[in-house]
Design an enzyme around this catalytic site. Sequence first.
Site, PDB file in Angstrom:
ATOM      1  N   ASP A  71      33.119 -34.949 -61.646  1.00 28.32           N
ATOM      2  CA  ASP A  71      31.978 -35.786 -61.268  1.00 28.32           C
ATOM      3  C   ASP A  71      32.311 -36.592 -60.007  1.00 28.32           C
ATOM      4  O   ASP A  71      31.458 -37.319 -59.485  1.00 28.32           O
ATOM      5  CB  ASP A  71      31.510 -36.678 -62.436  1.00 28.32           C
ATOM      6  CG  ASP A  71      32.576 -37.650 -62.907  1.00 28.32           C
ATOM      7  OD1 ASP A  71      33.674 -37.671 -62.328  1.00 28.32           O
ATOM      8  OD2 ASP A  71      32.288 -38.406 -63.865  1.00 28.32           O
ATOM      9  N   SER A  72      33.524 -36.415 -59.463  1.00 22.44           N
ATOM     10  CA  SER A  72      33.835 -36.951 -58.135  1.00 22.44           C
ATOM     11  C   SER A  72      32.865 -36.367 -57.107  1.00 22.44           C
ATOM     12  O   SER A  72      32.690 -36.921 -56.024  1.00 22.44           O
ATOM     13  CB  SER A  72      35.279 -36.609 -57.746  1.00 22.44           C
ATOM     14  OG  SER A  72      35.546 -35.237 -57.982  1.00 22.44           O
ATOM     15  N   ASP A  96      33.469 -31.433 -65.921  1.00 19.95           N
ATOM     16  CA  ASP A  96      33.517 -32.855 -66.284  1.00 19.95           C
ATOM     17  C   ASP A  96      32.261 -33.233 -67.056  1.00 19.95           C
ATOM     18  O   ASP A  96      31.150 -32.863 -66.648  1.00 19.95           O
ATOM     19  CB  ASP A  96      33.540 -33.682 -64.984  1.00 19.95           C
ATOM     20  CG  ASP A  96      34.649 -34.702 -64.964  1.00 19.95           C
ATOM     21  OD1 ASP A  96      35.296 -34.911 -66.002  1.00 19.95           O
ATOM     22  OD2 ASP A  96      34.865 -35.285 -63.883  1.00 19.95           O
ATOM     23  N   LYS A 142      35.946 -31.855 -69.803  1.00 24.21           N
ATOM     24  CA  LYS A 142      36.811 -33.035 -69.720  1.00 24.21           C
ATOM     25  C   LYS A 142      35.978 -34.273 -69.980  1.00 24.21           C
ATOM     26  O   LYS A 142      34.834 -34.349 -69.530  1.00 24.21           O
ATOM     27  CB  LYS A 142      37.459 -33.138 -68.333  1.00 24.21           C
ATOM     28  CG  LYS A 142      38.290 -34.401 -68.144  1.00 24.21           C
ATOM     29  CD  LYS A 142      39.123 -34.382 -66.879  1.00 24.21           C
ATOM     30  CE  LYS A 142      38.414 -34.879 -65.641  1.00 24.21           C
ATOM     31  NZ  LYS A 142      37.884 -36.259 -65.728  1.00 24.21           N
ATOM     32  N   GLU A 202      36.364 -38.816 -70.323  1.00 28.87           N
ATOM     33  CA  GLU A 202      37.218 -39.936 -69.924  1.00 28.87           C
ATOM     34  C   GLU A 202      37.446 -40.928 -71.071  1.00 28.87           C
ATOM     35  O   GLU A 202      36.596 -41.086 -71.939  1.00 28.87           O
ATOM     36  CB  GLU A 202      36.577 -40.696 -68.739  1.00 28.87           C
ATOM     37  CG  GLU A 202      36.550 -39.875 -67.467  1.00 28.87           C
ATOM     38  CD  GLU A 202      36.112 -40.664 -66.232  1.00 28.87           C
ATOM     39  OE1 GLU A 202      35.871 -41.888 -66.334  1.00 28.87           O
ATOM     40  OE2 GLU A 202      36.005 -40.033 -65.164  1.00 28.87           O
ATOM     41  N   GLU A 226      45.464 -40.868 -64.508  1.00 31.80           N
ATOM     42  CA  GLU A 226      45.050 -41.254 -63.145  1.00 31.80           C
ATOM     43  C   GLU A 226      45.520 -42.665 -62.810  1.00 31.80           C
ATOM     44  O   GLU A 226      45.266 -43.615 -63.577  1.00 31.80           O
ATOM     45  CB  GLU A 226      43.514 -41.166 -63.008  1.00 31.80           C
ATOM     46  CG  GLU A 226      43.047 -41.554 -61.597  1.00 31.80           C
ATOM     47  CD  GLU A 226      41.629 -41.143 -61.251  1.00 31.80           C
ATOM     48  OE1 GLU A 226      40.996 -40.415 -62.042  1.00 31.80           O
ATOM     49  OE2 GLU A 226      41.170 -41.554 -60.162  1.00 31.80           O
TER      50      GLU A 226
HETATM   51  O1  KIV Z   1      36.030 -36.167 -61.150  1.00 34.96           O
HETATM   52  C1  KIV Z   1      37.174 -35.907 -60.759  1.00 34.96           C
HETATM   53  O2  KIV Z   1      37.396 -35.321 -59.694  1.00 34.96           O
HETATM   54  C2  KIV Z   1      38.291 -36.306 -61.611  1.00 34.96           C
HETATM   55  C3  KIV Z   1      39.672 -36.159 -61.044  1.00 34.96           C
HETATM   56  C4  KIV Z   1      39.976 -37.293 -60.163  1.00 34.96           C
HETATM   57  C5  KIV Z   1      40.696 -36.018 -62.119  1.00 34.96           C
HETATM   58  O3  KIV Z   1      38.095 -36.758 -62.706  1.00 34.96           O
END
Ligand code: KIV
Length: 310
Positions: free
Chosen positions: A59-60, A98, A128, A130, A197
Amino acid sequence: MSDNPKPQRYSSWTTGKLPLPELAEMKRRGDKIVMVTAYDAPSGRLADAAGVDLILVGDSSGMVVHGRESTVPVSLDEIVFMTQWVMRGAKRPIVIADMPFGSYEESDEQAVRNAVRLVKEGGADAVKLERGGTSVARARAIVGAGIAVMGHVGLTPQTATVLGGFKAQGRTAEQAVRLVEDALELEAAGCFAIVLEAVPPAVALAATRGLTVPTIGIGAGADTDGQVLVWHDMLGFYEGRSPRFVKRYAEIGDATVEALERYTEEVRSGAFPEEQHTYGMPEEERAAFEGDSVEPVVPGEMSREHDQHR
Ligand code: KIV
């Protein structure tokens, strides 16, 4: 020389998808796991060509692709679409989608429903989420539904506001213990790997030693079982300060501006396009076309011809 330029370090190496259990084997053998983010088919294909093991459709994207201030507004639909694109480019790496903020916090049912969408519609190999705390139960529920889950502790950008901003975590003994406990709980819930992280190396090392599943570090030092970087950060897509943990392996932003400047100059000066960039026409056809008796050109046919020649 072999026709296959890829490294032969995987015990169960095939030309197909890297098997998920191989990650635990890599940790056991001490082979580092390489992960990078990707958000579309070309980046998925290039990451695969480079031999990376894991791709995160992170989600970056909200920040590095869509120009937002944080990852919070990213929607599940966005991640579903980007995962579809990445899956078309990446064949061997395990692709992890994510779960964006708001897609798993409410209940186990919500978490499972949305993880299923990422796998079923997006085509992801794994998801993934968080944080520890309530995310542990969500991870357990998703694993229970038959979907592989990666955990993520330390700096968790979706909840950066409550952490006091984009800051390193686990810098007091008490916080460090909590962080390692969160990682252990996520492992017990069935996560196949944990992202750490922005945590001090001593904390990352303790987590890496304490867990049987691999740790993937980003700003967590050299002792994690693998590393992850964000595509646009590591390839130097933009100017200005990057987080401390980023190493820039290329200056794609500069190279792109330079190329665009040359293009702009050549269009304006008439240096582009040249003969080699145009399509020929039999002389008699051209003469007929330029003569009085020419049939009018149907524009749709021109664009169809153009599409065929891309
Ligand atoms: O969203 C993302 O790119 C991440 C990485 C920084 C691990 O969660």
